[in-house]
Design a protein around this motif. Structure first.
Motif, PDB file in Angstrom:
ATOM      1  N   ARG A  12      11.015 -11.509   2.981  1.00 32.25           N
ATOM      2  CA  ARG A  12       9.604 -11.156   3.191  1.00 32.25           C
ATOM      3  C   ARG A  12       9.490  -9.782   3.850  1.00 32.25           C
ATOM      4  O   ARG A  12       8.666  -8.960   3.449  1.00 32.25           O
ATOM      5  CB  ARG A  12       8.921 -12.203   4.075  1.00 32.25           C
ATOM      6  CG  ARG A  12       7.491 -11.826   4.433  1.00 32.25           C
ATOM      7  CD  ARG A  12       6.908 -12.756   5.475  1.00 32.25           C
ATOM      8  NE  ARG A  12       5.644 -12.222   5.984  1.00 32.25           N
ATOM      9  CZ  ARG A  12       4.972 -12.746   7.007  1.00 32.25           C
ATOM     10  NH1 ARG A  12       5.432 -13.809   7.633  1.00 32.25           N
ATOM     11  NH2 ARG A  12       3.843 -12.192   7.406  1.00 32.25           N
ATOM     12  N   ARG A  15      10.283  -7.084   1.331  1.00 31.40           N
ATOM     13  CA  ARG A  15       9.185  -6.977   0.361  1.00 31.40           C
ATOM     14  C   ARG A  15       7.991  -6.254   0.966  1.00 31.40           C
ATOM     15  O   ARG A  15       7.347  -5.414   0.298  1.00 31.40           O
ATOM     16  CB  ARG A  15       8.778  -8.385  -0.102  1.00 31.40           C
ATOM     17  CG  ARG A  15       7.621  -8.416  -1.075  1.00 31.40           C
ATOM     18  CD  ARG A  15       7.397  -9.807  -1.626  1.00 31.40           C
ATOM     19  NE  ARG A  15       7.095 -10.788  -0.596  1.00 31.40           N
ATOM     20  CZ  ARG A  15       5.905 -10.916   0.009  1.00 31.40           C
ATOM     21  NH1 ARG A  15       4.915 -10.094  -0.292  1.00 31.40           N
ATOM     22  NH2 ARG A  15       5.704 -11.846   0.924  1.00 31.40           N
ATOM     23  N   GLU A  16       7.686  -6.544   2.225  1.00 33.33           N
ATOM     24  CA  GLU A  16       6.548  -5.891   2.872  1.00 33.33           C
ATOM     25  C   GLU A  16       6.849  -4.426   3.175  1.00 33.33           C
ATOM     26  O   GLU A  16       5.942  -3.587   3.159  1.00 33.33           O
ATOM     27  CB  GLU A  16       6.164  -6.665   4.125  1.00 33.33           C
ATOM     28  CG  GLU A  16       5.571  -8.036   3.775  1.00 33.33           C
ATOM     29  CD  GLU A  16       5.259  -8.897   4.991  1.00 33.33           C
ATOM     30  OE1 GLU A  16       5.773  -8.581   6.089  1.00 33.33           O
ATOM     31  OE2 GLU A  16       4.523  -9.888   4.836  1.00 33.33           O
ATOM     32  N   SER A  21       3.760  -7.404  -3.500  1.00 32.32           N
ATOM     33  CA  SER A  21       3.380  -8.808  -3.419  1.00 32.32           C
ATOM     34  C   SER A  21       4.512  -9.644  -4.005  1.00 32.32           C
ATOM     35  O   SER A  21       5.429  -9.114  -4.656  1.00 32.32           O
ATOM     36  CB  SER A  21       2.094  -9.066  -4.196  1.00 32.32           C
ATOM     37  OG  SER A  21       2.315  -8.881  -5.585  1.00 32.32           O
ATOM     38  N   GLN A  22       4.457 -10.955  -3.812  1.00 32.57           N
ATOM     39  CA  GLN A  22       5.470 -11.819  -4.408  1.00 32.57           C
ATOM     40  C   GLN A  22       5.460 -11.693  -5.933  1.00 32.57           C
ATOM     41  O   GLN A  22       6.522 -11.647  -6.565  1.00 32.57           O
ATOM     42  CB  GLN A  22       5.231 -13.267  -3.992  1.00 32.57           C
ATOM     43  CG  GLN A  22       5.532 -13.555  -2.534  1.00 32.57           C
ATOM     44  CD  GLN A  22       5.350 -15.024  -2.182  1.00 32.57           C
ATOM     45  OE1 GLN A  22       4.693 -15.778  -2.891  1.00 32.57           O
ATOM     46  NE2 GLN A  22       5.940 -15.438  -1.066  1.00 32.57           N
ATOM     47  N   GLN A  24       4.490  -9.106  -7.756  1.00 32.29           N
ATOM     48  CA  GLN A  24       5.017  -7.809  -8.172  1.00 32.29           C
ATOM     49  C   GLN A  24       6.540  -7.784  -8.103  1.00 32.29           C
ATOM     50  O   GLN A  24       7.210  -7.276  -9.003  1.00 32.29           O
ATOM     51  CB  GLN A  24       4.416  -6.705  -7.288  1.00 32.29           C
ATOM     52  CG  GLN A  24       2.943  -6.437  -7.550  1.00 32.29           C
ATOM     53  CD  GLN A  24       2.333  -5.523  -6.506  1.00 32.29           C
ATOM     54  OE1 GLN A  24       2.691  -5.559  -5.322  1.00 32.29           O
ATOM     55  NE2 GLN A  24       1.389  -4.689  -6.930  1.00 32.29           N
ATOM     56  N   PRO A  33       7.061 -15.821  -9.784  1.00 35.63           N
ATOM     57  CA  PRO A  33       6.513 -15.788  -8.422  1.00 35.63           C
ATOM     58  C   PRO A  33       6.888 -17.033  -7.626  1.00 35.63           C
ATOM     59  O   PRO A  33       7.108 -16.961  -6.415  1.00 35.63           O
ATOM     60  CB  PRO A  33       4.992 -15.708  -8.654  1.00 35.63           C
ATOM     61  CG  PRO A  33       4.864 -15.045  -9.997  1.00 35.63           C
ATOM     62  CD  PRO A  33       6.018 -15.578 -10.805  1.00 35.63           C
ATOM     63  N   SER A  37       8.625 -17.208  -3.918  1.00 36.32           N
ATOM     64  CA  SER A  37       7.998 -18.035  -2.884  1.00 36.32           C
ATOM     65  C   SER A  37       8.991 -19.034  -2.307  1.00 36.32           C
ATOM     66  O   SER A  37       9.050 -19.241  -1.086  1.00 36.32           O
ATOM     67  CB  SER A  37       6.784 -18.760  -3.455  1.00 36.32           C
ATOM     68  OG  SER A  37       6.196 -19.605  -2.477  1.00 36.32           O
ATOM     69  N   VAL A  86      -1.910  -5.060   3.482  1.00 41.54           N
ATOM     70  CA  VAL A  86      -0.659  -4.433   3.030  1.00 41.54           C
ATOM     71  C   VAL A  86      -0.160  -3.423   4.058  1.00 41.54           C
ATOM     72  O   VAL A  86       1.029  -3.410   4.412  1.00 41.54           O
ATOM     73  CB  VAL A  86      -0.851  -3.754   1.658  1.00 41.54           C
ATOM     74  CG1 VAL A  86       0.383  -2.931   1.286  1.00 41.54           C
ATOM     75  CG2 VAL A  86      -1.126  -4.796   0.587  1.00 41.54           C
ATOM     76  N   ARG A  89       1.032  -5.259   7.272  1.00 44.43           N
ATOM     77  CA  ARG A  89       2.306  -5.958   7.102  1.00 44.43           C
ATOM     78  C   ARG A  89       3.473  -4.989   6.979  1.00 44.43           C
ATOM     79  O   ARG A  89       4.573  -5.262   7.483  1.00 44.43           O
ATOM     80  CB  ARG A  89       2.234  -6.874   5.880  1.00 44.43           C
ATOM     81  CG  ARG A  89       1.361  -8.106   6.129  1.00 44.43           C
ATOM     82  CD  ARG A  89       1.251  -8.991   4.902  1.00 44.43           C
ATOM     83  NE  ARG A  89       0.483 -10.197   5.195  1.00 44.43           N
ATOM     84  CZ  ARG A  89       0.107 -11.084   4.286  1.00 44.43           C
ATOM     85  NH1 ARG A  89       0.414 -10.892   3.004  1.00 44.43           N
ATOM     86  NH2 ARG A  89      -0.575 -12.152   4.640  1.00 44.43           N
TER      87      ARG A  89
END
Length: 341
Positions: A12, A15-16, A21-22, A24, A33, A37, A86, A89
């Motif tokens: 996570r 990714r941030e 996003s998950q 993307q 996705p 997750s 966004v 985060r």
């Protein structure tokens, strides 16, 4: 090769950092996705091949996903309404990397142990007197002499707070902090070349670490308390009361700005809070300052903002090699470049 288990929270964070996003990330990795997750929730673990793919897309070393991670709350952001999720985060993820660096620097004996006192306030309606006393207690505990604080950033670093500056790529992300128990992190933006504002920002974040910790955050009352603490910490009532003018005396205020290293706006508010000027006099002064354009750029510049040094010294040392091997290189570079600017 790192044999530690896949650390789901690291995915996570990576990714941030990339602002994805998950969905993307899943699309770029050729996954669903739901798979991303499940990796982030811990319901499933990616294969070594998938870890390699994710690392390449997110531009982090594969070892990043196997590093233990200390969690914290979402952070003390002042403008939640105008800060995109966004941006917030990503900024928080960068602060996590700074915390990683602080842990490793401490292990290498290049960073001080954290000793920020926890002095919770009595509630959201805590009286100003309580906030003032709390600021005075912290100054006393940290051995700060009477008068101006010579260097706020240096003081925070000396007590184990990881302070960084970085361009956050968004004017809406202001200074913020994360209350890690071992090494709290304070992030100061590089887009405000104002020494007085920067000092106040850093002390505002110290207030959150001292008074609020893991408690409630992101509400107006908490921000007001942090402002009150910062004013009291930078301008103790016993020291500044008699120096403050009882009228709008700009020449005196200019001299006080130079001496206390705070803004005219902060001085006027302090004079109002301590009863040196009335509400009407305060409003007159604010209107006059606004008419002169001083609300945007104040007169009497104080020079370059205070700069962090401890983590930069660590990054410049050979001891930082293990950290560089597992942490995102572009993030380390941005921290180093911005903090040294």
């Amino acid at each position: 090769m790192n044999t530690q288990a896949f650390e789901r929270t690291r995915l996570r964070t990576a990714r941030e950092l990339a602002g994805l996003s998950q969905a993307q990330l899943a699309r770029e990795a050729g996954l669903t996705p739901a798979a991303i997750s499940q990796f982030e929730s811990g319901a499933a673990r990616p294969s070594p091949e998938t870890v390699g793919t994710l690392a390449k897309i997110l531009m982090v070393p594969a070892g990043f996903f196997h590093e233990a991670m200390v969690e914290s709350h979402e952070g003390f952001f002042r403008s939640l309404r105008r800060t995109s999720v966004v941006d917030r985060r990503r900024a928080r993820a960068i602060a996590h990397v700074a915390h990683d660096l602080a842990i490793r620097a401490s292990a290498a004996q290049r960073f001080c142990a954290g000793d920020v006192p926890m002095i919770p306030v009595s509630g959201l309606e805590a009286p100003v007197a309580e906030i003032e006393q709390t600021a005075a207690r912290v100054r006393a505990m940290w051995g700060v002499s009477r008068g101006p604080v010579p260097n706020v950033v240096e003081l925070l670093e000396a007590h184990g707070v990881a302070v960084i500056r970085l361009p956050l790529d968004s004017a809406d992300v202001d200074a913020f902090s994360l209350p890690f128990a071992d090494h709290p992190v304070v992030v100061l933006g590089t887009d405000k070349n104002d020494r007085a504002r920067s000092r106040f920002d850093a002390t505002h974040e110290l207030a959150h670490l001292v008074m609020h910790g893991e408690q409630i955050w992101g509400v107006k009352e908490v921000e007001t308390q942090a402002h009150q603490f910062a004013a009291a910490f930078l301008m103790p009532a016993d020291d500044i009361h008699d120096q403050l003018p009882t009228t709008v005396d700009w020449s005196t205020l200019f001299e006080l700005k130079r001496f206390w290293q705070v803004s005219l706006a902060a001085l006027l508010m302090r004079a109002r809070t301590l009863g040196r000027i009335s509400d009407s006099t305060y409003l007159t002064a604010i209107k006059a300052a606004s008419a002169r354009g001083w609300r945007r750029v104040e007169p009497v510049p104080l020079g370059r903002p205070e700069q962090p040094a401890r983590l930069l010294d660590y990054l410049a040392s050979p001891e930082s090699s293990p950290a560089r091997a597992v942490l995102p290189p572009q993030i380390i570079e941005s921290i180093g470049t911005a903090s040294a600017a």
